[in-house]
Design an enzyme around this catalytic site. Structure first.
Site, PDB file in Angstrom:
ATOM      1  N   HIS A   1       0.776  -1.162   0.000  1.00 26.17           N
ATOM      2  CA  HIS A   1      -0.092   0.171   0.213  1.00 26.17           C
ATOM      3  C   HIS A   1       0.824   1.337   0.056  1.00 26.17           C
ATOM      4  CE1 HIS A   1      -2.308  -3.232   2.176  1.00 26.17           C
ATOM      5  NE2 HIS A   1      -3.350  -2.371   1.894  1.00 26.17           N
TER       6      HIS A   1
ATOM      7  N   ASP B   1       2.210   2.241   3.302  1.00 25.47           N
ATOM      8  CA  ASP B   1       3.146   1.244   4.122  1.00 25.47           C
ATOM      9  C   ASP B   1       4.647   1.843   4.140  1.00 25.47           C
ATOM     10  OD1 ASP B   1       0.956  -0.573   4.163  1.00 25.47           O
ATOM     11  OD2 ASP B   1       1.706  -1.675   2.320  1.00 25.47           O
TER      12      ASP B   1
END
Length: 448
Positions: free
Chosen positions: A101, A104
């Protein structure tokens, strides 16, 4: 190769010992199974969020994880250091793909512009590592659910500014997908649902997220991004009801809004269980509809009521899933098995990250071997062919050919005695089928 993890590259150990640790018993990337190397059937990918970011928290306690990069305290320095650790991890594990993501990777700034700048610094380093190692991006996605601004959704948010912010975040994420050569792009609607219908315009929210997806399709065409778009169904948690409840619901949504030519499904075992389905069921529904895209490799705990993302170890489930994949011929056009999973809270050491992935990889490699043997023998194919054989000729064949009306069926059935109708049925011998599947697992793996 550097040694940031203090772990040697993970070898294939085979039958060396029943007490498995840092070695594969079944996974051999170049071993040919059913005409292709194992690595091409499985296309394993490491999930950045769980593997490198997850601190092993649960609803009742703080994190227990011990990681070698915990010495970095500055958020940006930590973000950059994790990239170095991540790419060494991929190489030592022998995995060719990774997923992430956007959030992240780097800390957020006060504005989207500042956040994008932070993210781009990390993407620069990832791109450098990709060129040096050959690691590939199976898919990336936008985290449109973690930050409090998304408390009521992103594409379904009732707040126009939040919808606009989500669109800007998505645009930059698609640019990254293009830059890093993503083979897929996933949409996981973590909060795209409702808590309570009394204050929800369900039709308007679904119209909005359909428009959100269409804008993504349009922008991908504009920049020449050829990644396969995927939607990942999930039935509940965190919202009371998610719009993408399961495979069937998601397929119906895509067809309703004319998006079925642009999207396929990314399916997860744990989500299948939460929807009241088996993982095999969800894969079968998707592939029957021509909508199978990619898979998350994890499992839930039947005794726990939330999404625990446990590493897969269930040989029956992995065999069932890989049977479907072999029947399909691949995991979607560009799909793979992404370990959206984390070690248990009590498995907190850095080496446990390797141990957990080894279990998951071996479980699916074993499932592939068993499923390949089943396909080779044609056991399931014969069962199904025999069960539907009455549609291969006579009235059944006419039905399938579209050559009958209800009047034709009435004329055919009016004078059939009950005894003949009962004789037309046959036992499934279901218990024997289940026992035979167990035999395939035991015997096939016993020969390895």
């Amino acid at each position: 190769m550097s040694d940031l993890w203090n772990v040697d590259p993970i070898p294939f150990v085979g039958k060396r010992s029943l007490r498995q640790d840092l070695g594969f018993r079944y996974y051999q990337p170049d071993r040919v199974v059913a005409g292709k190397p194992m690595k091409d059937w499985l296309r394993f990918a490491v999930a950045y969020w769980h593997t490198f970011d997850q601190r092993l928290v649960d609803p009742f306690g703080e994190g227990t994880a011990q990681r070698p990069y915990d010495k970095y305290t500055d958020p940006m320095s930590l973000a950059l250091a994790k990239v170095d650790y991540a790419f060494e991890f991929y190489q030592k594990l022998g995995v060719e793909y990774f997923c992430f993501h956007d959030r992240d990777l780097a800390p957020e700034g006060d504005t989207l512009r500042e956040t994008d700048a932070n993210l781009d610094r990390v993407i620069d380093l990832i791109e450098q590592h990709q060129k040096e190692s050959g690691a590939k991006l199976l898919w990336n996605t936008s985290s449109l659910f973690t930050n409090p601004r998304f408390l009521a959704g992103a594409g379904t948010s009732p707040f126009a500014d939040i919808f606009a912010y989500a669109g800007g975040q998505l645009k930059h994420s698609l640019d990254i997908a293009k830059r890093l050569g993503a083979e897929n792009y996933v949409f996981w609607g973590g909060r795209e649902g409702y808590e309570n219908l009394w204050n929800t315009d369900l039709k308007r929210e679904q119209d909005h997220i359909a428009r959100f997806f269409q804008m993504a399709v349009d922008y991908a065409k504009e920049i020449g991004l050829e990644a396969q778009f995927l939607i990942e169904p999930k039935p509940k948690e965190p919202t009371t009801h998610q719009y993408d409840f399961d495979a069937a619901t998601t397929i119906a949504f895509l067809k309703t809004y004319g998006l079925e030519d642009h999207f396929k499904l990314n399916l997860e075992g744990n989500h299948a269980n939460l929807a009241g389905h088996t993982y095999q069921h969800e894969v079968r529904v998707a592939r029957t509809a021509g909508m199978l895209g990619s898979l998350d490799a994890n499992q839930g705990d039947k005794l726990i009521g939330w999404d625990i993302d446990e590493f897969p170890s269930d040989l029956y489930e992995s065999t069932a899933v890989m049977w479907e994949i072999l029947a399909e011929g691949q995991i979607g056009p560009h799909g793979g098995l992404n370990f959206d999973a984390k070690p248990r809270r009590t498995s907190f050491t850095a080496k446990d990250l390797f141990r957990a992935h080894i279990v998951g990889m071996d479980t699916y490699a074993a499932g592939l071997l068993v499923a390949a043997k089943m396909h080779e023998d044609g056991y399931i194919e014969d069962l199904v062919a025999d069960r539907y054989s009455s549609f291969d000729s006579g009235i059944g064949a006419k039905v399938e050919a579209g050559e009958t009306s209800l009047k034709d069926l009435e004329d055919y059935a009016l004078d059939i005695p009950q005894s003949k109708l009962l004789a037309a049925t046959q036992s499934d011998h279901l218990e024997t089928v289940k026992a035979t599947l167990n035999n395939y697992i035991v015997e096939t793996l016993g020969q390895e």
